[in-house]
Design a protein around this motif. Sequence first.
Motif, PDB file in Angstrom:
ATOM      1  N   GLN A 108      35.961  47.929  34.007  1.00 33.53           N
ATOM      2  CA  GLN A 108      35.647  49.336  34.242  1.00 33.53           C
ATOM      3  C   GLN A 108      34.224  49.422  34.808  1.00 33.53           C
ATOM      4  N   PRO A 109      34.042  50.049  35.958  1.00 32.52           N
ATOM      5  CA  PRO A 109      35.113  50.589  36.802  1.00 32.52           C
ATOM      6  C   PRO A 109      35.886  49.470  37.508  1.00 32.52           C
ATOM      7  N   ARG A 110      37.137  49.734  37.801  1.00 27.90           N
ATOM      8  CA  ARG A 110      37.992  48.713  38.401  1.00 27.90           C
ATOM      9  C   ARG A 110      37.486  48.414  39.812  1.00 27.90           C
ATOM     10  N   PRO A 111      37.260  47.117  40.123  1.00 32.66           N
ATOM     11  CA  PRO A 111      36.739  46.781  41.453  1.00 32.66           C
ATOM     12  C   PRO A 111      37.778  47.008  42.546  1.00 32.66           C
ATOM     13  N   TYR A 121      28.281  43.119  44.753  1.00 32.92           N
ATOM     14  CA  TYR A 121      27.742  42.946  43.401  1.00 32.92           C
ATOM     15  C   TYR A 121      27.801  44.287  42.684  1.00 32.92           C
ATOM     16  N   SER A 122      28.080  44.239  41.394  1.00 37.18           N
ATOM     17  CA  SER A 122      28.111  45.487  40.612  1.00 37.18           C
ATOM     18  C   SER A 122      27.992  45.165  39.133  1.00 37.18           C
ATOM     19  N   ASN A 123      27.605  46.190  38.373  1.00 35.51           N
ATOM     20  CA  ASN A 123      27.583  46.104  36.919  1.00 35.51           C
ATOM     21  C   ASN A 123      28.823  46.782  36.380  1.00 35.51           C
ATOM     22  N   VAL A 124      29.541  46.079  35.518  1.00 34.61           N
ATOM     23  CA  VAL A 124      30.815  46.589  35.004  1.00 34.61           C
ATOM     24  C   VAL A 124      30.840  46.409  33.494  1.00 34.61           C
ATOM     25  N   GLU A 128      33.697  46.868  26.002  1.00 33.23           N
ATOM     26  CA  GLU A 128      32.372  47.218  25.440  1.00 33.23           C
ATOM     27  C   GLU A 128      31.288  46.177  25.727  1.00 33.23           C
ATOM     28  N   ARG A 129      31.546  45.263  26.626  1.00 33.91           N
ATOM     29  CA  ARG A 129      30.554  44.261  26.977  1.00 33.91           C
ATOM     30  C   ARG A 129      30.068  44.534  28.397  1.00 33.91           C
ATOM     31  N   GLU A 130      28.755  44.502  28.573  1.00 36.76           N
ATOM     32  CA  GLU A 130      28.180  44.691  29.900  1.00 36.76           C
ATOM     33  C   GLU A 130      28.219  43.367  30.652  1.00 36.76           C
ATOM     34  N   LEU A 131      28.699  43.422  31.912  1.00 39.18           N
ATOM     35  CA  LEU A 131      28.827  42.217  32.725  1.00 39.18           C
ATOM     36  C   LEU A 131      28.218  42.461  34.095  1.00 39.18           C
ATOM     37  N   ALA A 150      32.178  36.880  36.821  1.00 36.06           N
ATOM     38  CA  ALA A 150      31.316  37.773  36.020  1.00 36.06           C
ATOM     39  C   ALA A 150      30.652  36.990  34.902  1.00 36.06           C
ATOM     40  N   GLU A 151      29.531  37.479  34.464  1.00 33.95           N
ATOM     41  CA  GLU A 151      28.835  36.874  33.323  1.00 33.95           C
ATOM     42  C   GLU A 151      28.149  37.969  32.520  1.00 33.95           C
ATOM     43  N   THR A 152      27.909  37.656  31.244  1.00 35.74           N
ATOM     44  CA  THR A 152      27.178  38.602  30.391  1.00 35.74           C
ATOM     45  C   THR A 152      25.705  38.659  30.825  1.00 35.74           C
ATOM     46  N   LEU A 153      24.949  39.566  30.212  1.00 39.15           N
ATOM     47  CA  LEU A 153      23.598  39.874  30.714  1.00 39.15           C
ATOM     48  C   LEU A 153      22.479  39.312  29.834  1.00 39.15           C
TER      49      LEU A 153
END
Length: 463
Positions: A108-111, A121-124, A128-131, A150-153
């Motif tokens: 979310q949001p769906r790429p 590049y985007s933050n998704v 409940e995890r920010e990637l 994707a990876e965690t922050l």
Amino acid sequence: MTQGPRSSLQRRLFFWLMLPVLAALPLLGVALYTQVQRSAQSWLDEGLEDTALTLAGQLDTRGDEPRIEISATMDRALRFDRQDDVFYAVLGTQGQVLQGDAGLVDLQPRPRAQQAGVTRYSNVRLRERELRLVQLGVDCGTNPCQVLVAETLHKRDALQSEIGGVVALNGLMLALLLGLAGWWATRRGLTPLTDLSAELEHRDLHRLTPLSAPLPRELVPLQAAFNRLFERLARAAEAQREFLADAAHQLRTPLTSLQTEIELAMLEPHDVRMDPVLERLRQRVQRSARLAQQLLSLARAEDRSVEVGQRVDLREIATESGQDWAHRALPVGVDLGFELVDAPALGHAFLLRELLENLIHNAVNYAGPRARITVRCGHDEHSSWIEVEDNGPGIAPADRPAALQRFRRGNQASGNGSGLGLAIASDIAARHGGRLELLDAREGPGLRARLSLPPAPPLPAAA
């Protein structure tokens, strides 16, 4: 109206110098932080893009449907990160998952699908995890395939905090260095003004020579204004001295004649009832003549053209003064004695004789009946000195500074002086670079007025 404490010019200059610096530093810090953070984020994004390109290189598009095979070893290598969790997924032309984490389709949001060769590049968010997501479009024929990595922050957040701390620390250090440099610069810039102030602090009516120290261009008009003021003060002081000298000189002749007439009248036959009147007149005339002499001495003491560097001996000056007093009628019971030794010094003999005359006259006037007055002189390695000591009531220590001022007398004074004698003696002492001190008598009650002068240099040895 009471004025508050005056603000420091150096502090005011420092404040206005540092105000724009302190205002600009936060803005520069924010700009630097933003630039460094963007560079670090770009570097980390490039790492994700390299992973996406590696996965894109594994796609096989030779058949009807694209295929990809990832070994377990390669999967571990793709997911290896000591701080963050790494996810990836390869989507076919219809959005189906060909390889990797199927859960990435729930981002979310769906790429949205990207054209072949386009990277986004985007933050998704994923459960409940920010990637941080990189999406790469790959040519798979009719429609492009999608590679998602994707990876965690965690390391991004840690790097962001570290960059913020480093920028803040360096900003504080820079502010401190700029503050120290600004304080030093303002202090250094005000040094000529401080030197000028110190020079003016030592000026008085006896030292009105023009200021000649080299100054910055901005202070030259101020220096010129002070020099013009000194010139006007010198002319005014010279006019005052000339007036005093002229007035004293003009008064002495008629007063001397008047005293002579009174003394002759006292010798002529007259009604004895007139004796008290004639005696009072004679005393008043003597006092007026003494005042005229003191005014003349005052004018001479303030005359800067008089050379006070002549070699003199205080013993000779005291001897001449003693010979002069030997022909005067002292009050009944007053004993004037001399204890003299050699006391070489530098000065002006006439002014020093006038100083001693004032000290002796002061002792005779105020020591009282049957006073013992002693004049002494001598020298040591530090100074040559001459003093007049009496055994009268003296002057209280608290009143002694005031007694050296003009027209001021001690609270216990009983004579008929004018209050100028000690003040003139003090001026003459200062004119010679010496000092006049009012001290206690050596024994018992009384006052000891002591003049100390720098000693004369030894005479050169005869060839």
